[in-house]
Design an enzyme around this catalytic site. Structure first.
Site, short mmCIF file in Angstrom:
data_model
loop_
_atom_site.label_atom_id
_atom_site.label_comp_id
_atom_site.label_asym_id
_atom_site.label_seq_id
_atom_site.Cartn_x
_atom_site.Cartn_y
_atom_site.Cartn_z
N TYR A 62 0.82 -1.22 0.00
CA TYR A 62 0.00 0.00 0.00
C TYR A 62 0.85 1.27 0.00
O TYR A 62 0.61 2.18 -0.79
CB TYR A 62 -0.99 0.03 1.18
CG TYR A 62 -1.95 1.20 1.07
CD1 TYR A 62 -3.00 1.19 0.16
CD2 TYR A 62 -1.78 2.34 1.86
CE1 TYR A 62 -3.85 2.27 0.04
CE2 TYR A 62 -2.62 3.42 1.74
CZ TYR A 62 -3.66 3.39 0.83
OH TYR A 62 -4.49 4.46 0.70
N TYR A 99 9.73 -11.78 1.29
CA TYR A 99 8.50 -12.29 0.67
C TYR A 99 8.10 -11.34 -0.44
O TYR A 99 7.63 -10.23 -0.18
CB TYR A 99 7.42 -12.39 1.75
CG TYR A 99 6.10 -12.97 1.31
CD1 TYR A 99 5.91 -13.57 0.07
CD2 TYR A 99 5.02 -12.93 2.18
CE1 TYR A 99 4.69 -14.10 -0.31
CE2 TYR A 99 3.78 -13.47 1.83
CZ TYR A 99 3.62 -14.05 0.58
OH TYR A 99 2.41 -14.57 0.22
#
Length: 300
Positions: free
Chosen positions: A125, A151
């Site tokens: 975001y 990740y």
């Protein structure tokens, strides 16, 4: 099938970061009770079940574990349970968020509990630039002496870590592996062990020389996925045989399908927390059909 050793050890030659994770690492769902609270006893049972059925280790409170809706105290309790029940198998804590300070705090607290490593997602975001992504991982890695698994999942985070930036992250002390959930341009990076981030990438990553995968379907076909590590000559055949299971686990947003499947199999993990919702009738039917075709459920 028995689990492998606590860690996979690889000699990278050019540095001393030889302790990493590999094999079948299951991204564990988080069981909830009928009031939506963390189900501690069910969590302990699930840990034992997964490690007895092909998993070499667990990733806890990640995407599949509904980490974004767990409180910090729930995450800490869950990590404590997993460390206590794992019997020496590696427990990797999903400590990542889009707030670096919060990620650092969770990483420090997870380390105190005794987890074996951290899964740290690309900040979502906020959409940091390259320098921001690198600074984020530098700050988190400096907060622990445990291995960090980067990740990379651009489908959820918007931000992608290109391979040249992964090479830079590999130079950061403690950054030891990448969970690569980008399906294209997958590459072995010197200094980072490669872990498949999606079930349908697992065989390909192993064929490339990757260390293993952080997987979802291993909740229900863990022993067969472990055979893909142990029996490379049978890997392609096993992978093809599991395609319907992979498809069922992606019939809607993860972890909806895998929780539905586990409950169908009599492994009580409860429901989901909003904004995740239970599988609808058509989704559940597709999941049930795949389980039946694979012989996991008796056809009704």
């Amino acid at each position: 099938m028995g689990r492998m050793g606590r860690f996979i050890r690889r000699d990278r030659g050019w540095d001393n970061r030889a302790v990493t994770f590999g094999g079948v690492l299951t991204a564990m769902v988080t069981p909830f009770d009928d009031r939506g609270r963390l189900a501690e006893d069910a969590s302990a049972r699930l840990v034992r079940h997964l490690l007895d059925h092909g998993s070499d280790g667990l990733v806890v409170a990640g995407t599949t574990g509904e980490g974004p809706t767990l409180t910090d105290e729930e995450k800490l309790a869950l990590w404590e349970i997993c460390v206590a029940e794992a019997g020496g198998a590696p427990v990797i804590a999903g400590t990542g968020s889009n707030d670096t300070a919060h990620t650092v705090e969770l990483t420090e607290r997870a380390g105190d509990i005794g987890v074996d490593g951290m899964l740290v997602v690309t900040p979502y975001y906020n959409k940091p630039n390259r320098r921001g992504v690198k600074a984020h991982f530098e700050a988190v890695a400096a907060a622990t002496d445990k291995p960090i698994v980067v990740y990379n999942i651009p489908s959820r985070c918007v931000v992608d870590i290109p391979n040249d930036l992964l090479r830079e992250l590999a130079e950061i002390e403690n950054v030891a592996a990448v969970k690569q959930a980008r399906d294209t341009d997958v590459e072995l990076i010197d200094g980072l062990d490669l872990l498949a981030g999606n079930d349908d990438m697992f065989a390909r990553v192993l064929d490339m020389g990757g260390a293993g995968g952080i997987l979802v379907a291993s909740h229900i076909v863990g022993e067969e996925m472990r055979r893909m590590v142990d029996e490379p000559e049978q890997r392609a055949q096993i992978d093809r045989s599991l395609e319907d299971v992979y498809a069922a686990m992606s019939v809607t947003t993860n972890p909806i399908p895998v929780k539905c499947a586990l409950n169908m199999l009599g492994i009580d993990v409860g429901g989901l927390r909003l904004p995740m919702v239970d599988a609808d009738e058509s989704e559940a039917a597709a999941i049930r059909a795949a389980l039946e075709r694979h012989g996991l459920l008796s056809a009704v």
